[in-house]
Design an enzyme around this catalytic site. Structure first.
Site, PDB file in Angstrom:
ATOM      1  CB  ALA A 296      -0.965   0.007   1.185  1.00  0.00           C
ATOM      2  N   PRO A 298       3.017   4.497  -0.794  1.00  0.00           N
ATOM      3  CG  PRO A 298       3.426   6.604  -1.729  1.00  0.00           C
ATOM      4  CD  PRO A 298       3.515   5.131  -2.029  1.00  0.00           C
ATOM      5  N   GLY A 300      -1.460   6.239  -2.216  1.00  0.00           N
ATOM      6  CA  GLY A 300      -2.320   6.853  -3.225  1.00  0.00           C
ATOM      7  C   GLY A 300      -3.371   5.910  -3.767  1.00  0.00           C
ATOM      8  CB  CYS A 413       5.879   1.944 -11.740  1.00  0.00           C
ATOM      9  SG  CYS A 413       6.099   3.494 -12.623  1.00  0.00           S
TER      10      CYS A 413
END
Length: 474
Positions: A296, A298, A300, A413
């Site tokens: 989780a 940071p 968002g 990412c």
């Protein structure tokens, strides 16, 4: 010719056979008064080299402390971030122009050479100004002797423009040449080419996009603030792909009331699409309202999940192993139905039976290089194997916590095939998961790849290079 950055830990002396003279103590008056903008950029480069600092964390505080604002702040940002991004190319040119190898140049002098070379090759600053201002910084800190070395090297750099240096120094193979021209390590360029597959002709565009500062994306958290209201407040426009996205067009987003009170936040549109895919995936059987964000920090994505869950009376559990990052999750999810647990996602101790699980796994971050100027020169191929093991273990843990008929969305990412399709294929083989048509979960988003998964790209979508795969447990 190598594109690796110089050794940060063992700078050599400025002249053969002579000991390096230590730099004079830094003071705002003695070194920054004459040219505070370039002095600020130099100090960022020094922090990155000496302390492995992150440029995007160092620079804002430095600008604030030295009261550099407006156009001066913009120039300092361009010089600092640009020199960090293009370090490999700059070092190759400096090596060609110096009378010694890179590891025999004092670290602080190398910072100045990179700063000056970047101005000569990648900005519209005149050659005379680029050379003289850099030499003055060297003279103020080190005296005439070493400033003469800086002057000599930069004048040689100025004899050719960027295109000429690329023609002279770049490798001849297409991937290596594109990597050099767009200031990426060759191995990263090859990773991108592999991920682009049949469309590898887009490699130059993909690499070039990493060198452009991204537009600030905001999220209007559903049920908290409308997109139209946020568009007006941010002087922005609606996002192209996410139903919650706004492209900011005004001042610092942190000054917006909805951002200050948590109704909105800065969040890349690609990250918003990850959550949209999870929330929109079809389950087998009814949704009982147990959702989980297994990685989780940071916070968002957990906050967007929480906002969507709140609209249906559902609950989200958010797992984060580091306490300081767990606190960031709590802050992002305040007033939302999100319970934060400090635990390792591979052994969380949670009770199985979740309907929807997000695994936004730790990764190399190669899809967000435009946000982290120095990151491309810090990562290496050796990072991938350890991260791959962690990614497989996290996805396996998620499958164990998922109820039959539930859906897990795996996201990274990074476009690296070892972090994306290799991980999901392994899970499908081991657990018999059903791979859903993820592009169908993101209607209207074009050019997301040929397979059941989605691969976003900065040069195509204006987002980070997010990989998204939706998998259902039979």
């Amino acid at each position: 010719m190598t594109q690796r950055p110089a050794n940060r830990r063992r700078p050599g002396g400025p002249q053969r056979g002579r000991p390096a003279r230590p730099p004079r103590p830094e003071t705002a008056e003695s070194e920054s008064a004459g040219d505070p903008v370039r002095a600020a950029a130099r100090d960022v480069l020094r922090a990155v080299r000496e302390r492995d600092a992150y440029a995007n964390l160092v620079l804002p505080g430095l600008l604030r402390d030295r009261r550099i604002a407006g156009r001066d702040a913009a120039l300092a940002t361009e010089l600092a971030y640009g020199a960090c991004r293009t370090q490999g190319l700059l070092d190759a040119v400096i090596t060609a122009c110096a009378d010694r190898p890179l590891d025999r140049i004092d670290g602080p002098i190398l910072d100045l050479l990179r700063l000056g070379t970047y101005q000569l090759l990648r900005t519209r600053i005149g050659a005379h100004a680029a050379v003289n201002t850099t030499v003055e910084l060297a003279r103020a800190e080190f005296g005439i002797g070493r400033s003469g070395f800086v002057n000599a090297v930069l004048r040689r750099v100025a004899e050719h423009d960027a295109d000429d240096w690329v023609a002279r120094l770049a490798p001849t193979d297409p991937v290596g040449r594109s990597a050099f021209a767009h200031a990426h390590p060759v191995w990263i360029a090859q990773v991108f080419a592999d991920a682009l597959g049949a469309r590898a002709g887009e490699l130059a565009d993909a690499l070039a996009a990493d060198n452009v500062a991204p537009v600030v994306h905001l999220i209007a958290r559903p049920g908290r603030v409308s997109v139209d209201e946020l568009v007006e407040l941010a002087d922005g426009q609606r996002g192209r792909w996410s139903p919650y996205a706004v492209y900011a067009g005004g001042d610092d987003p942190a000054d917006l009331a909805p951002v200050r009170d948590g109704r909105a936040a800065v969040q890349d549109e690609g990250s918003q699409l990850v959550v949209s895919a999870l929330a929109g995936a079809e389950l087998s059987g009814p949704d009982q309202g147990r959702w989980l964000d297994l990685c989780a920090g940071p916070g968002g994505k957990a906050a967007l999940l929480g906002a969507l869950a709140a609209m249906h009376g559902y609950q989200v559990d958010a797992v984060e192993p580091a306490e300081h990052r767990a606190e960031l999750v709590r802050s992002a999810c305040r007033d939302l139905p999100v319970r934060v647990l400090v635990a390792d996602g591979r052994a969380s101790g949670l009770t199985p039976g979740y309907d929807r699980i997000l695994v936004d796994a730790p990764c190399t971050g190669l899809g967000a290089l435009r946000r982290r100027p120095e990151a491309r020169w810090r990562r290496s191929p050796n990072d991938v194997s350890a991260l791959g093991r962690l990614q497989r273990e996290l996805l396996a843990a998620a499958v164990g916590l998922l109820r039959p008929g539930g859906v897990v969305v795996y996201a990274t990412c990074s476009p690296h095939l070892a972090e994306t399709v290799a991980v999901t294929r392994d899970a499908i083989r081991r657990f018999g998961l059903i791979e859903l048509d993820t592009p169908a979960l993101l209607p209207g988003v074009p050019d997301v790849g040929d397979g059941p998964a989605v691969q976003l790209w900065p040069h195509r979508h204006g987002t980070d290079a997010m990989f998204i795969a939706a998998l259902r447990k039979p």
